[in-house]
Design a protein around this motif. Sequence first.
Motif, PDB file in Angstrom:
ATOM      1  N   UNK A  32      42.281 -40.367 -61.830  1.00 15.07           N
ATOM      2  CA  UNK A  32      43.647 -39.855 -61.699  1.00 15.07           C
ATOM      3  C   UNK A  32      43.874 -38.672 -62.635  1.00 15.07           C
ATOM      4  N   UNK A  33      43.353 -38.777 -63.871  1.00 17.11           N
ATOM      5  CA  UNK A  33      43.537 -37.691 -64.850  1.00 17.11           C
ATOM      6  C   UNK A  33      42.923 -36.388 -64.351  1.00 17.11           C
ATOM      7  N   UNK A  34      41.742 -36.469 -63.751  1.00 22.25           N
ATOM      8  CA  UNK A  34      41.094 -35.267 -63.222  1.00 22.25           C
ATOM      9  C   UNK A  34      41.847 -34.756 -61.994  1.00 22.25           C
ATOM     10  N   UNK A  35      42.226 -35.669 -61.100  1.00 22.03           N
ATOM     11  CA  UNK A  35      42.914 -35.268 -59.868  1.00 22.03           C
ATOM     12  C   UNK A  35      44.300 -34.676 -60.126  1.00 22.03           C
ATOM     13  N   UNK A  36      44.888 -35.002 -61.268  1.00 24.72           N
ATOM     14  CA  UNK A  36      46.228 -34.470 -61.571  1.00 24.72           C
ATOM     15  C   UNK A  36      46.204 -32.959 -61.782  1.00 24.72           C
ATOM     16  N   UNK A  37      45.005 -32.389 -61.988  1.00 25.31           N
ATOM     17  CA  UNK A  37      44.893 -30.935 -62.153  1.00 25.31           C
ATOM     18  C   UNK A  37      44.443 -30.249 -60.855  1.00 25.31           C
ATOM     19  N   UNK A  38      44.285 -31.025 -59.777  1.00 27.29           N
ATOM     20  CA  UNK A  38      43.881 -30.463 -58.479  1.00 27.29           C
ATOM     21  C   UNK A  38      44.962 -29.513 -57.958  1.00 27.29           C
ATOM     22  N   UNK A  39      44.517 -28.351 -57.481  1.00 23.32           N
ATOM     23  CA  UNK A  39      45.427 -27.305 -56.984  1.00 23.32           C
ATOM     24  C   UNK A  39      46.474 -26.943 -58.039  1.00 23.32           C
ATOM     25  N   UNK A  40      46.027 -26.941 -59.312  1.00 26.01           N
ATOM     26  CA  UNK A  40      46.935 -26.575 -60.393  1.00 26.01           C
ATOM     27  C   UNK A  40      48.069 -27.550 -60.595  1.00 26.01           C
ATOM     28  N   UNK A  41      47.859 -28.797 -60.165  1.00 25.11           N
ATOM     29  CA  UNK A  41      48.898 -29.821 -60.319  1.00 25.11           C
ATOM     30  C   UNK A  41      49.933 -29.813 -59.216  1.00 25.11           C
ATOM     31  N   UNK A  42      49.735 -28.983 -58.182  1.00 31.51           N
ATOM     32  CA  UNK A  42      50.719 -28.861 -57.102  1.00 31.51           C
ATOM     33  C   UNK A  42      50.773 -30.117 -56.223  1.00 31.51           C
ATOM     34  N   UNK A  43      49.677 -30.909 -56.223  1.00 30.83           N
ATOM     35  CA  UNK A  43      49.638 -32.101 -55.364  1.00 30.83           C
ATOM     36  C   UNK A  43      49.872 -33.388 -56.163  1.00 30.83           C
ATOM     37  N   UNK A  44      50.568 -33.269 -57.295  1.00 32.27           N
ATOM     38  CA  UNK A  44      50.767 -34.436 -58.162  1.00 32.27           C
ATOM     39  C   UNK A  44      51.607 -35.520 -57.480  1.00 32.27           C
ATOM     40  N   UNK A  45      52.602 -35.089 -56.697  1.00 28.56           N
ATOM     41  CA  UNK A  45      53.442 -36.070 -56.006  1.00 28.56           C
ATOM     42  C   UNK A  45      52.624 -36.858 -54.983  1.00 28.56           C
ATOM     43  N   UNK A  46      51.770 -36.140 -54.237  1.00 26.97           N
ATOM     44  CA  UNK A  46      50.896 -36.809 -53.268  1.00 26.97           C
ATOM     45  C   UNK A  46      49.956 -37.773 -53.982  1.00 26.97           C
ATOM     46  N   UNK A  47      49.463 -37.380 -55.156  1.00 32.41           N
ATOM     47  CA  UNK A  47      48.562 -38.218 -55.946  1.00 32.41           C
ATOM     48  C   UNK A  47      49.247 -39.512 -56.360  1.00 32.41           C
ATOM     49  N   UNK A  48      50.478 -39.399 -56.890  1.00 28.69           N
ATOM     50  CA  UNK A  48      51.192 -40.592 -57.367  1.00 28.69           C
ATOM     51  C   UNK A  48      51.566 -41.523 -56.213  1.00 28.69           C
ATOM     52  N   UNK A  49      51.958 -40.945 -55.086  1.00 28.01           N
ATOM     53  CA  UNK A  49      52.281 -41.767 -53.908  1.00 28.01           C
ATOM     54  C   UNK A  49      51.041 -42.488 -53.396  1.00 28.01           C
ATOM     55  N   UNK A  50      49.917 -41.756 -53.393  1.00 30.66           N
ATOM     56  CA  UNK A  50      48.660 -42.360 -52.943  1.00 30.66           C
ATOM     57  C   UNK A  50      48.224 -43.484 -53.883  1.00 30.66           C
ATOM     58  N   UNK A  51      48.392 -43.269 -55.179  1.00 28.86           N
ATOM     59  CA  UNK A  51      48.019 -44.299 -56.157  1.00 28.86           C
ATOM     60  C   UNK A  51      48.871 -45.554 -55.975  1.00 28.86           C
ATOM     61  N   UNK A  52      50.157 -45.365 -55.733  1.00 26.79           N
ATOM     62  CA  UNK A  52      51.050 -46.515 -55.536  1.00 26.79           C
ATOM     63  C   UNK A  52      50.641 -47.311 -54.297  1.00 26.79           C
ATOM     64  N   UNK A  53      50.331 -46.592 -53.209  1.00 29.02           N
ATOM     65  CA  UNK A  53      49.922 -47.277 -51.979  1.00 29.02           C
ATOM     66  C   UNK A  53      48.570 -47.952 -52.151  1.00 29.02           C
ATOM     67  N   UNK A  54      47.667 -47.305 -52.890  1.00 34.34           N
ATOM     68  CA  UNK A  54      46.351 -47.885 -53.135  1.00 34.34           C
ATOM     69  C   UNK A  54      46.463 -49.206 -53.890  1.00 34.34           C
ATOM     70  N   UNK A  55      47.315 -49.230 -54.898  1.00 28.61           N
ATOM     71  CA  UNK A  55      47.482 -50.452 -55.711  1.00 28.61           C
ATOM     72  C   UNK A  55      48.109 -51.592 -54.906  1.00 28.61           C
ATOM     73  N   UNK A  56      48.927 -51.247 -53.904  1.00 25.01           N
ATOM     74  CA  UNK A  56      49.489 -52.303 -53.049  1.00 25.01           C
ATOM     75  C   UNK A  56      48.434 -52.795 -52.056  1.00 25.01           C
TER      76      UNK A  56
END
Length: 525
Positions: free
Chosen positions: A82-106
Amino acid sequence: LTLPQFVQLMDNFVGEDISLPVVKRLAAFIKGEYQQTEKEKKEQLEKVQHMSHMAQRKQLLETLFEKWDSNACGSLELEEVVAVLSTFEGGMEKEALMNAKEQLCSQYPQLSRVGKLAPKAFQTFLELIASKSTGNEDETIDNLVRFLTTNVEQSHTESLQSSARRKWLQDIQQAAESSGTSIEPVYKAVMRALCQDMEAHGDNKRISAYIALLEENRLSPEQGQVCLRYVACTAEDAPHVLNQVLHRDMKGVSFAAIDQGKPIHVPKVQLHGNIHFWNSDRPEEEREGSLLVLPLYDAHWRVFGILGLDTLRDECQKSIFLTHEITFYQGVCHAFSKAYHLICMRENILQVAVTALDWLYPRTPSIQAVTIYLVASNKDKNHALYKVITTDNTGQKEIHSSPVVLLREENLLRDYLFKCKDSSEVTLISVYEEHHIAVPLHDLSRQTLSIFDISIGQHKKLPPQEQKDLQKMLKMAQAACSEILQRSLEERQPTQVLEAERVATMRHAGILFHRFMLQELRECV
């Protein structure tokens, strides 16, 4: 239909005594009558392209996972990814990352507890991010793979080390795939992998290694509900360690590793004060070295035992376990778990088969014999059939502790069994005027796991009621096998329907067969 399935369907349809001209007329008829609309052709082409695309994506993400998992431990830390992915596209996709993480954990409930990504969860995570991003999903996946690949680098030495270690871990899996229902080859492969790695990457330290599995403590429950039984170890330690039982009220750090769910490293056992020495004859001055205990997890990240290593046999007093070694041993734990549970799955399928036969035999006097085969890979990675159970016309069973291995090229009269394996469809055949019905039990992707070879003697078919009972038995056996396989999936939490399932252990798989039979009866009522 796949090609083997189509051929088997036609074979069953025409039967054995059909003449060649009739077969040719049937082929001509099918060619003339089978038609596809443009829409059907387009849909089929799209389906094939989609399957090919998904297979390529799966391969791409598996390769990426291996690159990140450089020490072959079998999992990645979620927060690191997650820490590495948070810098993907300069952090522009952070919202998609957090939503994906929430769905993954469920989707994977154990993630919030253990925080580790297995290969399938890693792939799911990246696909979720791509699906929630603002751009095209396929392009985003490609960009994610390129981004993550550039964020992990290996030196040539690290790459060679990783490659060698993966080979040894694959040997553990291969031992399971080619051993039928025997766990002994898996134990040997684990010990061999540990010793080979120590020779190649561990300064040639002399180690002792052992596997202990949790089991219910029935003999002395006052010492704890569960105990650890030592089921495998390095050859020199067998007289002192093999079949020993460790209880919670005894010295040792094994239960601490189980309770904490993480490895425990004791650099100097002589200073620890809470180490159990199985070899009581070892002098105090020789009780020096390092100890490492790692928990063994199943697919649901539940601990089912431990892998232990120590350097008490090594004469160098500075023999400690290094970080890269500990990480690799976690990979050995992961590989052993997969191999161990493959053997357990086969044993459960055989238990289903035995229970199914016990139900069937009183109802089908026309059945002369049943032979049960397991499908496994031999050492050359070719599929072989392992004859594991034979049953006579009275229902008397013989379970083969050393299964007879059938190879296709050596058993032309049993080729119908391999056709059944290839197509995962029922195969009808007559061998020396004895009629056989070969029926597969298949996995969740319809690959054959096991085969019932049912002999009905001189009868060309079973009486209607017996045929109905046979079909019912096979349906329930397949349902029970599918449930066993579903329960082994990482994202699936096991469920129980009958109270007996909650308390049964060895007979659990057999109870599943009766559960599905009972459920069908309820639906009929």
